[in-house]
Design an enzyme around this catalytic site. Structure first.
Site, short mmCIF file in Angstrom:
data_model
loop_
_atom_site.label_atom_id
_atom_site.label_comp_id
_atom_site.label_asym_id
_atom_site.label_seq_id
_atom_site.Cartn_x
_atom_site.Cartn_y
_atom_site.Cartn_z
N ASP A 98 0.81 -1.21 0.00
CA ASP A 98 0.00 0.00 0.00
C ASP A 98 0.85 1.27 0.00
O ASP A 98 0.33 2.36 0.30
CB ASP A 98 -0.97 -0.01 1.18
CG ASP A 98 -2.15 -0.94 0.92
OD1 ASP A 98 -2.55 -1.07 -0.26
OD2 ASP A 98 -2.68 -1.52 1.87
N ASP A 161 -6.80 -4.76 -4.85
CA ASP A 161 -6.57 -3.37 -4.40
C ASP A 161 -5.24 -2.82 -4.92
O ASP A 161 -5.08 -1.62 -5.13
CB ASP A 161 -6.53 -3.28 -2.87
CG ASP A 161 -7.51 -4.19 -2.17
OD1 ASP A 161 -7.87 -5.24 -2.75
OD2 ASP A 161 -7.92 -3.87 -1.05
N1 GLY Z 1 -7.16 -1.83 0.52
C1 GLY Z 1 -7.95 -2.33 1.57
C2 GLY Z 1 -9.36 -1.98 1.45
O1 GLY Z 1 -9.84 -1.52 0.43
O2 GLY Z 1 -10.05 -2.19 2.43
#
Ligand code: GLY
Length: 379
Positions: A98, A161
């Site tokens: 992330d 994601d």
């Molecule tokens: N990237 C984690 C979520 O969307 O909860």
């Protein structure tokens, strides 16, 4: 892009956002919020919480507000957020897939606006760390870290994601003229097309690969109902993520994939425009996720800009339907409370549903800024 009536509505809505954010940002000046408790932002800048994946969105909101108002106050708060993230560079386990969510809306945004070299450096360090997560056998970027013993079993996991983190790699290649980062991003995107995107345009949340051979092992439902379901925020990450991969690479397959996911998403938008947590959740479950609507709207607006005629109208009208539903029915306009969006849900199987979440607020503002033609491009 909008007719005069819609543009007027968008600008009026942004005026309300501006009025509210003036007060909210003053109250939360020292915080990095994730949610609200009784209308008051919490603070995730403490040492044990600073690594949380959402900790770039507050800075991103402040940069969008700076783009809208040119008020120094917002820039100062965004810079505070960026500086607080510096301690992550000294802790391997707090850096993860992330990195894009953390450093694109903070350091890279700062660099794009001000040319600050320290911010550029932060962005490049974060991109290098993200590139280090690439599994060359499976051609994917590994999700998450070994935060617990159980997590060591997840070294072959990738999640949809991550499509939203790839722009950090594209940016790094564009910035330093070294194609390695873009090459990895493209390989991850290609793997995602093959193993995450289903024939009908819905997507898997988690796919596990054998870490040595790279073979796919299985898919998991993750934050949705279960395997084979259709977690709506995952759909939105994919919709916007493939659109962004196209914007950075001009690879037609990424645009075609984004369109396939978008068409599936649009078909599933309920009449009232409120997005459920999972498009395949049981009929008697009413939990919503407004974050999914806000993220999808951003992707749909970008797709509209890439098309003409009827196709453009389909994307734009779907985005407007989502943004209207959010602004008119799912936004807390009380200036004494800190959140914008309501009815956001992190995961279907969590105990808690339908609360405020910072990235919902971020993407809601980004969608409005895009519609008004005033956006700071973050991704
Ligand atoms: N990237 C984690 C979520 O969307 O909860």
């Amino acid at each position: 892009m909008l007719d005069a009536k819609e543009l007027n509505w968008v600008n009026e809505t942004l005026e309300k956002v501006e009025k509210k954010m003036e007060k909210v940002s003053t109250r939360s000046v020292e915080k990095i919020p994730y949610t609200t408790v009784n209308g008051v932002h919490d603070d995730w800048s403490a040492e044990n919480k600073i690594g949380w994946w959402t900790n770039g969105f507050w800075g991103g909101m402040m940069w969008q507000m700076y783009a809208l108002t040119k008020k120094e106050h917002y820039k100062v708060i965004a810079e505070k957020n960026e500086e607080k993230l510096d301690e992550l560079f000294l802790d391997y386990n707090k850096m993860d897939h992330d990195n894009g969510f953390k450093w694109l809306p903070t350091a890279v945004a700062n660099y794009r606006v001000t040319g600050n070299r320290r911010s550029r450096n932060r962005g490049l360090l974060a991109a290098n760390n993200l590139a280090g997560r690439f599994n060359s056998a499976g051609q994917f970027i590994r999700a998450w870290n070994d935060w617990s013993d159980e997590d060591s079993l997840r070294r072959g996991w990738a999640i949809i994601d991550c499509m939203m983190n790839l722009p950090l790699l594209y940016w790094a290649s564009e910035e330093i003229g070294d194609p390695r980062f873009e090459q990895m991003a493209r390989r991850h995107a290609d793997t995602s097309i093959q193993y995450f995107v289903r024939g009908d345009g819905s997507v898997n949340h988690i796919v596990e690969f054998d870490i040595h051979s790279g073979e796919m092992v299985k898919s998991y439902g993750g934050q949705g109902v279960g395997e084979g379901s259709s977690w709506t925020r995952g759909q939105s990450w994919a919709l916007y993520g493939f659109t962004l991969s196209y914007l950075h690479t001009k690879e037609p397959e990424y645009l075609a994939t984004a369109a396939r996911i978008a068409n599936y998403y649009i078909t599933n938008i309920p009449e009232n425009g409120f997005i459920p947590v999972d498009f395949r959740q049981p009929a008697d479950v009413t939990w919503e996720d407004s974050t999914s609507a806000a993220i999808a709207a951003c992707g749909l607006i970008e797709l509209a800009k890439l098309h003409e005629g009827r196709q453009r109208d389909i994307y734009l009208n779907a985005a407007l339907k989502l943004v209207h539903a959010l602004a008119e029915h799912r936004t807390n306009w009380n200036e004494e409370e800190d959140n914008l969006l309501e009815k956001c849900t992190a995961a279907y199987h969590d105990e808690k549903h339908e609360f405020s979440i910072i990235y919902g607020d971020y993407y809601f503002i980004e969608a409005l800024m895009k519609l008004a033609g005033k956006e700071l491009f973050i991704w």
